[in-house]
Design a protein around this motif. Structure first.
Motif, mmCIF file in Angstrom:
data_model
loop_
_atom_site.group_PDB
_atom_site.id
_atom_site.type_symbol
_atom_site.label_atom_id
_atom_site.label_comp_id
_atom_site.label_asym_id
_atom_site.label_seq_id
_atom_site.Cartn_x
_atom_site.Cartn_y
_atom_site.Cartn_z
ATOM 1 N N LYS A 25 9.227 10.013 -1.595
ATOM 2 C CA LYS A 25 8.524 8.888 -0.984
ATOM 3 C C LYS A 25 9.375 7.623 -1.052
ATOM 4 C CE LYS A 25 4.223 6.273 -1.221
ATOM 5 N NZ LYS A 25 3.908 6.469 0.210
ATOM 6 N N GLY B 12 -5.009 11.281 0.072
ATOM 7 C CA GLY B 12 -3.891 10.379 -0.144
ATOM 8 C C GLY B 12 -2.763 10.609 0.837
ATOM 9 N N LEU C 33 -1.419 5.850 -8.810
ATOM 10 C CA LEU C 33 -2.346 6.779 -8.171
ATOM 11 C C LEU C 33 -1.756 8.181 -8.122
ATOM 12 C CD1 LEU C 33 -4.992 7.305 -6.676
ATOM 13 C CD2 LEU C 33 -3.832 6.635 -4.551
ATOM 14 N N ARG D 258 0.818 -1.206 0.000
ATOM 15 C CA ARG D 258 0.000 0.000 0.000
ATOM 16 C C ARG D 258 0.859 1.266 0.000
ATOM 17 N NH1 ARG D 258 -5.447 -0.796 1.960
ATOM 18 N NH2 ARG D 258 -5.847 -2.972 2.497
ATOM 19 N N SER D 259 2.047 1.169 0.571
ATOM 20 C CA SER D 259 2.898 2.339 0.664
ATOM 21 C C SER D 259 3.711 2.582 -0.595
ATOM 22 C CB SER D 259 3.851 2.185 1.865
ATOM 23 O OG SER D 259 4.754 3.261 1.930
ATOM 24 N N ARG E 217 0.316 2.538 -6.036
ATOM 25 C CA ARG E 217 0.482 3.865 -5.430
ATOM 26 C C ARG E 217 1.153 4.833 -6.393
ATOM 27 N NH1 ARG E 217 -2.729 5.247 -1.880
ATOM 28 N NH2 ARG E 217 -1.273 6.914 -1.315
ATOM 29 N N ASP F 78 -1.376 7.925 3.530
ATOM 30 C CA ASP F 78 0.039 7.539 3.622
ATOM 31 C C ASP F 78 0.543 7.617 5.053
ATOM 32 O OD1 ASP F 78 0.396 6.867 0.996
ATOM 33 O OD2 ASP F 78 1.244 8.798 0.400
#
Length: 204
Positions: A189, A101, A47, A38-39, A44, A105
Motif C-alpha cells: 500500500k 476496507g 486499522l 484516509r489512504s 489506516r 480503499d
C-alpha cells in the motif's frame, strides 16, 4: 459516486470552467489532503493492524480447536467444537471487515485520482508523496514481516515429532503467516501510494 462520508468527486471540466479558479483550487487542496490522510494516514495503519489482530484472535480459537481434537478424549472434543464455533464467529466478521476496507480503499483511490486530475497546484501536489508516512508504513511493515517470517520458519524448523503436535505447529505457523501477509499488504500500500503520487505530480 462517493459515499456520504467521503469527499465528493470533482465537478466536470465544463462546469469547473465557469467556477472561480481560487475556489476550485482550494477545494482540490482540501479534498486531496483529506483523501491522502484516509489512504495513508496513521489511522489506516492502525486499522490494518486491528484487522490483523482480529484475525489472530480468530486463528487462536481455531488452533485451540485443532489441539483439542488431537487429544482424542470426548470432553476435549466438546471444547474443540466450542473453540471452532468461536473461531468462525471471529474470522467471518473479520473477513467482511477486511473486504469493506479494501472496497473503501478503492473508492478513496478513485477520488484521489479524480481530484489530482482536476487541476494543478505544485504546493499541494508536492505533499501528496507523503514520504514520511510512506517510510513509516514500510519500516513498520518490514519489522512485522520479519517477525512473521521468523515465527513461521522457526516453528517449522524446530518442531520435533512426538514433542510438538500438528496442532501446535499449525497454530504458530498460521500466526506467522497472518503477520507476514499483514506486513506485505502494508508495504504494498505504501509503495503503491508513493508511485501514484509521483505519477500524479509529474502529470499535473
Amino acid at each position: 459516486m462517493s459515499r456520504p462520508d467521503l469527499p465528493p468527486p470533482p465537478p466536470p471540466a465544463h462546469v469547473r470552467a465557469w467556477m472561480d479558479e481560487t475556489v476550485v483550487r482550494a477545494d482540490r487542496a482540501h479534498f486531496l489532503r483529506d483523501l491522502s490522510r484516509r489512504s495513508l494516514g496513521l489511522g489506516r495503519l492502525l486499522l490494518l493492524w486491528s484487522v490483523s489482530a482480529v484475525f489472530l484472535l480468530g486463528w487462536s480459537f481455531v488452533g485451540m480447536a485443532v489441539m483439542a481434537f488431537e487429544s482424542g478424549d470426548p470432553l476435549s472434543a466438546v471444547f474443540g467444537m466450542v473453540y471452532a464455533v468461536l473461531g468462525a464467529g471471529v474470522l467471518i466478521p473479520a473477513g467482511f471487515w477486511f473486504a469493506w476496507g479494501a472496497r473503501r480503499d478503492r473508492q478513496v483511490r478513485r477520488l484521489l485520482s479524480a481530484w489530482a486530475e482536476a487541476g494543478r497546484d505544485p504546493a499541494t501536489d508536492s505533499r501528496l508523496r507523503a514520504p514520511g508516512l510512506s517510510l513509516t508504513w514500510l519500516l513498520s511493515s518490514f519489522a512485522l514481516g520479519a517477525l512473521g517470517l521468523w515465527t513461521t520458519f522457526a516453528v517449522a524448523a524446530t518442531a520435533r515429532p512426538g514433542h510438538d503436535t500438528y496442532g501446535e505447529v499449525t497454530y504458530f505457523m498460521g500466526i506467522g503467516m497472518i503477520l507476514w501477509i499483514t506486513a506485505l499488504l502494508g508495504a504494498a500500500k505504501a509503495a503503491a501510494h508513493y508511485r501514484w503520487a509521483v505519477r500524479a505530480l509529474h502529470r499535473t
